[in-house]
Scaffold this motif. Sequence first.
Motif, short mmCIF file in Angstrom:
data_model
loop_
_atom_site.label_atom_id
_atom_site.label_comp_id
_atom_site.label_asym_id
_atom_site.label_seq_id
_atom_site.Cartn_x
_atom_site.Cartn_y
_atom_site.Cartn_z
N GLU A 147 32.12 8.75 -23.37
CA GLU A 147 32.70 7.78 -24.31
C GLU A 147 33.12 8.42 -25.63
OE1 GLU A 147 28.16 6.99 -24.36
OE2 GLU A 147 29.72 7.57 -22.91
N ASP A 148 32.67 9.67 -25.88
CA ASP A 148 33.06 10.38 -27.10
C ASP A 148 34.38 11.12 -26.93
OD1 ASP A 148 30.72 9.48 -28.19
OD2 ASP A 148 29.70 11.43 -28.18
N SER B 171 38.47 11.71 -26.12
CA SER B 171 39.76 11.06 -26.34
C SER B 171 40.80 11.71 -25.45
CB SER B 171 40.18 11.19 -27.81
OG SER B 171 40.43 12.55 -28.12
N GLY C 162 35.79 7.99 -20.01
CA GLY C 162 35.58 7.61 -21.40
C GLY C 162 36.41 6.41 -21.79
N ALA C 163 37.68 6.40 -21.37
CA ALA C 163 38.55 5.27 -21.69
C ALA C 163 38.05 3.99 -21.03
CB ALA C 163 39.99 5.57 -21.26
N THR D 44 34.95 3.28 -20.23
CA THR D 44 33.72 2.87 -20.90
C THR D 44 34.04 2.16 -22.21
OG1 THR D 44 32.54 4.74 -19.93
CG2 THR D 44 31.50 3.68 -21.81
N ARG D 45 34.94 2.74 -23.01
CA ARG D 45 35.30 2.13 -24.30
C ARG D 45 36.00 0.80 -24.12
NH1 ARG D 45 36.72 7.43 -25.15
NH2 ARG D 45 38.95 6.94 -24.95
N ALA D 46 36.67 0.60 -22.98
CA ALA D 46 37.36 -0.66 -22.71
C ALA D 46 36.39 -1.75 -22.27
CB ALA D 46 38.43 -0.45 -21.65
N GLY D 47 35.11 -1.41 -22.11
CA GLY D 47 34.11 -2.42 -21.77
C GLY D 47 33.88 -2.60 -20.29
N ARG E 139 26.42 5.55 -16.81
CA ARG E 139 26.29 6.54 -17.90
C ARG E 139 26.70 7.92 -17.40
NH1 ARG E 139 21.39 9.08 -19.43
NH2 ARG E 139 20.45 7.84 -17.76
#
Length: 310
Positions: free
Chosen positions: A8-9, A11, A26-27, A29-32, A37
Motif C-alpha cells: 500500500e506504500d 505508487s 497497492g492500488a 488496497t488503497r481503493a478499499g 496483507r
Amino acid sequence: MDWVRPVEDLSAGDRKLAGGKAVHLGALTRAGLNVPRACVVAEAAYREFVDRTGLRGRILIEFSRKRLDQMRWEEMWDASLRIRHMFAQASWPAPVRERVAPALETAFGDTAVAVRSSAPEEDTQRASFAGVHASFVNVRGPDAILEHVKLVWASLFSDAALLYARELGLDVLSSSMAVVVQELVRGDCSGVAFTRSPTREEQGVIEAVHGLNQGLVDGVIAPDRWLVSRESGGVERHEPAERDRWVVAEASAAVVEALPEALKAQPPLDSSRLSRVWRTAAEIERLFGAAQDVEWTFAGDDLFVLQARP
C-alpha cells in the motif's frame, strides 16, 4: 528505498523497483478492495544478491556462449537448468539477508504466505508473463520465505521465461525481479475473472475451482467456466468441469487431494457468489481503465482479491 515495503506504500512510479504485481496490489488496497496483507521484496535485493554471490557473472557466461535468439530449445533448457541450480545452491550474503529477513519476520512471523514474482516487465499491456514465473503457497517463517524468494528469482531463467523473453525480444541479462510476499487465505473456492473474453469482446469469463487457486493457475485442476454478459452481468453459459480433485494447504505445502464426494456435484460458485465476483472484477476494470485478469478467492463469506493484471 527499503528492500521490504508494504504494497500500500507503493505508487505507479515504483514499477521498476517493485514490479507490476506489487504496484497493482497497492492500488487495489488503497481503493478499499479486500486484499490480503502483502509486502514486496524490491528488485534491489535481487541485484545485490546476484552481485555479491557472483551469479551475475556466471549468468553472463551462460549467454556469452551463444545469443539467446540463436539457441535451440534444448540449449536453452540446459542453460536454464544450470542457472536455476546456481540459485538453489547460492547462500544469502549476510548484508542482503540482514536487510530482508528481519522485515519479513516482523511482517509475517509464522503466518502462512504466498511467494510470487513481481518483475518490472510483468503485468503490462505488452507482456503479462502469466504463469511463466514461479509462485509458491503455504510458506512459513523467514528462512522458508527467503529460500522461496530465491526460487522465484531463479524462475527468471526458466525455459518458459526464456522462450517468452525471446519471443518478445527482451534482454534477459538486464532482467530483474521483485517478489510479492502475501498472507495466505485458505480459500474454499478460488478462481480468475477475465473482464473481457479473448474471443468475444461482449463477454467476460469467470473460472473457478474448489479449494486454493494454485491448481487452476498451474493447470492441474480443470475449472468450471461461466460466460458472462459484460453489459448486464448475466450468465450466458456455464461449462462445468469434471470435479475430482482440489488443492488444499497442509503443513508447509499445498497438496492435491481427492475432492470430497459432497462437492463433486456442486459447482464452486453459486449465483450469489458469481455475481459478487463479476461486480468486483468490473470495479477493478474501472479502477485501472482497462480489461483485467483478476485472481480471487472466497474464505467463508469473504471475497479476497489476490492480484489483478491487464
